[in-house]
Design an enzyme around this catalytic site. Structure first.
Site, PDB file in Angstrom:
ATOM      1  CG  HIS A 110       4.375  34.174  64.423  1.00 42.50           C
ATOM      2  ND1 HIS A 110       4.455  34.200  62.965  1.00 42.50           N
ATOM      3  CD2 HIS A 110       5.483  34.564  64.876  1.00 42.50           C
ATOM      4  CE1 HIS A 110       5.555  34.038  62.729  1.00 42.50           C
ATOM      5  NE2 HIS A 110       6.264  34.213  63.436  1.00 42.50           N
ATOM      6  NE  ARG A 165       5.117  23.922  62.326  1.00 38.02           N
ATOM      7  CZ  ARG A 165       5.323  22.738  62.788  1.00 38.02           C
ATOM      8  NH1 ARG A 165       5.766  22.128  63.809  1.00 38.02           N
ATOM      9  NH2 ARG A 165       5.327  21.832  61.397  1.00 38.02           N
ATOM     10  N   PRO A 214       0.836  21.338  71.727  1.00 38.08           N
ATOM     11  CG  PRO A 214      -0.536  23.285  71.437  1.00 38.08           C
ATOM     12  CD  PRO A 214       0.511  22.477  70.663  1.00 38.08           C
ATOM     13  CD  GLU A 215       0.094  15.815  73.055  1.00 35.09           C
ATOM     14  OE1 GLU A 215      -1.123  15.458  72.856  1.00 35.09           O
ATOM     15  OE2 GLU A 215       0.736  15.522  72.094  1.00 35.09           O
ATOM     16  CE  LYS A 245     -10.604  -2.317  67.115  1.00 38.02           C
ATOM     17  NZ  LYS A 245     -10.801  -2.197  65.686  1.00 38.02           N
TER      18      LYS A 245
END
Ligand code: ZN
Length: 269
Positions: A90, A109, A2-3, A150
């Site tokens: 789950h 998981r 999931p983002e 950077k």
């Protein structure tokens, strides 16, 4: 995984079923997630939900005495179900609501987290996080200033949560393609115009994904089935060796910090 857009869509989906309603108690079937489920969550009783917020990829459920912090990890998802729905293998955590619904957490998981926090400002999981990508704090001026010394490649730099939260591998790759910027360009080589375009693009790509998610996951009240993560129309991510949708050049891939990066050498400079 999931983002940010999935987490935001989850937030919007569960919010109407929680806010203003009472959590009667929590049912924790397996407390061994990434960290053990906090004792305070297991001991919850009769608490009204004041708000459901999001910071980075954390969902924050506000109660009078503190906050439940949820992270979906690699494979976590949330659904709102009728109370009598039998849990499956789950389904590790339920928040039983006084409305007859439960908020059910599924995580094959078990890399997710359910943590209690009495004071959000003192939370060590949320400190050190950079600005939200959809906020005004995330701007071209901000990136210009941060990038001046950077030399590291732009793509892994964008994925650093201390710089900005929620720009994961997919969104970094896709945004750099749309903005026409090669992912290995040193961060300090981008012009102010390029950062203007890049910040606009990142916001647009994330917003579009949240909107798509809104249609994909519109019905958060599901009696069966698993909520899928978004099937996205991707320009470059995962498409190595396939023709660029804009120019036909074959998409290439490389690695930055062990993460695969995808780009079109002709469209991106
Ligand atoms: Zn191309």
């Amino acid at each position: 995984m999931p983002e940010l857009p999935e987490v935001e869509t989850s937030r919007r989906g569960i919010e109407p079923y929680l806010v203003g309603h009472q959590i009667v108690h929590a049912v924790v079937r397996n407390s061994r997630l990434r960290w053990p489920v906090s004792e305070e969550i297991m001991a919850l009783s009769d608490q009204v939900v004041l708000s459901v917020q999001r910071r980075a990829k954390y969902l924050l459920i506000e109660l009078k005495t503190g906050w439940i912090i949820i992270h979906l990890g690699m494979s976590g998802s949330l659904r709102v179900l009728q109370h009598e729905t039998e849990p499956a293998k789950h389904d590790h955590v339920d928040l039983v609501m006084d409305t007859g619904y439960v908020l059910r957490y599924t995580d094959p998981r078990r890399f997710g987290a359910w943590l209690w926090c009495a004071d959000l400002a003192a939370s060590n999981v949320l400190s050190h996080l950079g600005p939200e990508p959809l906020s005004d704090d995330f701007s071209a001026e901000y990136l210009m200033e941060k990038s001046r010394n950077k030399k590291s490649p732009i793509k892994p730099w964008l994925m650093d949560n201390k710089l900005v939260v929620g720009v994961g591998n997919i969104y970094a790759s896709e945004s750099l393609f749309v903005a026409g910027i090669l992912p290995d360009r040193p961060a300090n080589s981008l012009s102010s115009e390029e950062y203007q375009l890049l910040t606009k693009t990142i916001k647009a790509v994330l917003l579009r994904s949240i909107e798509q998610g809104g249609t994909t996951l519109r019905d958060f009240l599901q009696s069966d089935g698993k909520p899928g993560y978004f099937a996205q129309e991707l320009q470059v991510y995962g498409r190595a060796g396939e023709p660029c949708r804009a120019c036909g050049t074959l998409i290439e891939s490389s690695k930055h910090a062990q993460r695969s990066t995808f780009f079109c050498r002709s469209c991106q400079r």
